[in-house]
Structures are given as C-alpha cells and as structure tokens.
Design a protein around this motif. Sequence first.
Motif, PDB file in Angstrom:
ATOM      1  N   HIS A 163      24.928  49.438  41.097  1.00 22.47           N
ATOM      2  CA  HIS A 163      24.555  48.482  40.057  1.00 22.47           C
ATOM      3  C   HIS A 163      25.825  47.899  39.446  1.00 22.47           C
ATOM      4  N   GLY A 164      25.897  46.567  39.392  1.00 26.91           N
ATOM      5  CA  GLY A 164      27.039  45.913  38.772  1.00 26.91           C
ATOM      6  C   GLY A 164      28.148  45.512  39.725  1.00 26.91           C
ATOM      7  N   VAL A 165      27.972  45.766  41.029  1.00 30.39           N
ATOM      8  CA  VAL A 165      29.029  45.437  41.990  1.00 30.39           C
ATOM      9  C   VAL A 165      29.007  43.958  42.380  1.00 30.39           C
ATOM     10  N   GLY A 166      27.909  43.255  42.120  1.00 27.99           N
ATOM     11  CA  GLY A 166      27.855  41.827  42.413  1.00 27.99           C
ATOM     12  C   GLY A 166      26.880  41.438  43.505  1.00 27.99           C
ATOM     13  N   ASP A 197      37.339  52.273  39.066  1.00 29.04           N
ATOM     14  CA  ASP A 197      37.925  51.604  37.900  1.00 29.04           C
ATOM     15  C   ASP A 197      37.517  50.134  37.855  1.00 29.04           C
ATOM     16  N   THR A 198      37.502  49.483  39.018  1.00 24.46           N
ATOM     17  CA  THR A 198      37.084  48.081  39.090  1.00 24.46           C
ATOM     18  C   THR A 198      35.618  47.949  38.698  1.00 24.46           C
ATOM     19  N   LEU A 199      34.783  48.840  39.214  1.00 16.42           N
ATOM     20  CA  LEU A 199      33.355  48.799  38.855  1.00 16.42           C
ATOM     21  C   LEU A 199      33.167  48.954  37.352  1.00 16.42           C
ATOM     22  N   ARG A 200      33.848  49.928  36.783  1.00 22.38           N
ATOM     23  CA  ARG A 200      33.717  50.175  35.344  1.00 22.38           C
ATOM     24  C   ARG A 200      34.142  48.927  34.550  1.00 22.38           C
ATOM     25  N   ARG A 201      35.261  48.313  34.930  1.00 17.38           N
ATOM     26  CA  ARG A 201      35.726  47.096  34.237  1.00 17.38           C
ATOM     27  C   ARG A 201      34.702  45.964  34.381  1.00 17.38           C
ATOM     28  N   ARG A 202      34.137  45.802  35.580  1.00 17.38           N
ATOM     29  CA  ARG A 202      33.144  44.738  35.782  1.00 17.38           C
ATOM     30  C   ARG A 202      31.900  44.972  34.943  1.00 17.38           C
ATOM     31  N   PHE A 212      23.000  51.952  31.849  1.00 18.22           N
ATOM     32  CA  PHE A 212      22.240  52.212  33.076  1.00 18.22           C
ATOM     33  C   PHE A 212      23.156  52.070  34.288  1.00 18.22           C
ATOM     34  N   ARG A 213      23.905  50.985  34.346  1.00 16.55           N
ATOM     35  CA  ARG A 213      24.804  50.754  35.479  1.00 16.55           C
ATOM     36  C   ARG A 213      25.889  51.832  35.542  1.00 16.55           C
ATOM     37  N   LEU A 214      26.486  52.140  34.407  1.00 18.43           N
ATOM     38  CA  LEU A 214      27.540  53.161  34.383  1.00 18.43           C
ATOM     39  C   LEU A 214      26.996  54.526  34.808  1.00 18.43           C
TER      40      LEU A 214
END
Length: 173
Positions: A9-12, A113-118, A130-132
């Motif tokens: 979730h959140g990767v695009g 780290d990139t996922l968390r920043r996005r 939810f995504r985190l």
Amino acid sequence: MIVWINGTHGVGKTTTAALVQRLVPDSRVLDAEKVGETLMDISPGLPWTGNFQHWPPWRPLVVETAHQVLDYTGGTLVMPMTVLVEEYWREIGDGLRQHGIPVRHFVLHADRDTLRRRIEGDTVMGPSDFRLAHLDAYDHAARTWLHAEAEVVDTTRLTPTDAAERIAVSLAG
C-alpha cells in the motif's frame, strides 16, 4: 490478458496502472478494491475481519468480475491491487487460469525508507497508518514468495512514468 500490478500500500500501483493503461493499446483499468468496497457496502455488514480480502467472497468475485469484463470488452485489464497473502494470490491466479485468462504479474517495489517517506508525504490521501501497518507484511511476502512470483519493478529511484514505461516495454517484449 490481465496486467496485475501488485506491491504494498502506498507504492504507487494506482498511479502506475493509469499510466500503463495509456501505453497499452485496448486496455482499461479494473481496480479490484472496488469489489471490496461493494462488499463493505452490504448492510447489515459482513463480519469485519480487518481487511475485505479476508472475506471469502472477495477473491472469486474479483476473478468473476475480471472474467466478465474481459468477455465483454476483450483487450487487456490493468489491475492495481495489493495481494500479500500467498493463498489469496493462488486462489485468484487459479481462478483466472480456469477461465483461460493469461496474467502478467508485476510488483512495484521500493526500499522501506522510500515507502515510509512516500506514505507520510502523500498529498492526496495524506499520511496513512493503514499503509504503514502493512510494511512488515509486504517485507515478509517479498522475502517468502511475492518477488519469486512476479516481475519486480524497483521504483525506489523511478517516477511512476518510468515504472509504467518499464512495464509496457516488458509487455511488448
């Protein structure tokens, strides 16, 4: 054919799917999350499991929806949807194969780290607990089965346009 775009979730996935649709002739996007939303709209509600994917009807309804749409329209369905439970992926894949539907499975990947920043910097949906909360489940799936089952597109340093172009090139090749 189905082009399934998986990843946490959140990767695009949704953004990339819309861009892939523009690059692949005679394609359209079918977001399997809409099937889950339909189930969530049932009133009184189904027993809550924390995730609509855990409801047994969701997986066969995704298969049947894709099958019916492809029978009606032909072409290619681009389906952005996180599936991190191997059993669920197998159930969906087996159902699509029974209908004779070929699937190209891609996973959009980015380092943690990139996922968390996005996720924390998302200007459309905002930060999402939810995504985190699904980052560990994604890491586990990636290590144990997911990356072996798909073509991995590392988006850590790619734009969504770059990722979509890589998928389109892979499909054409």
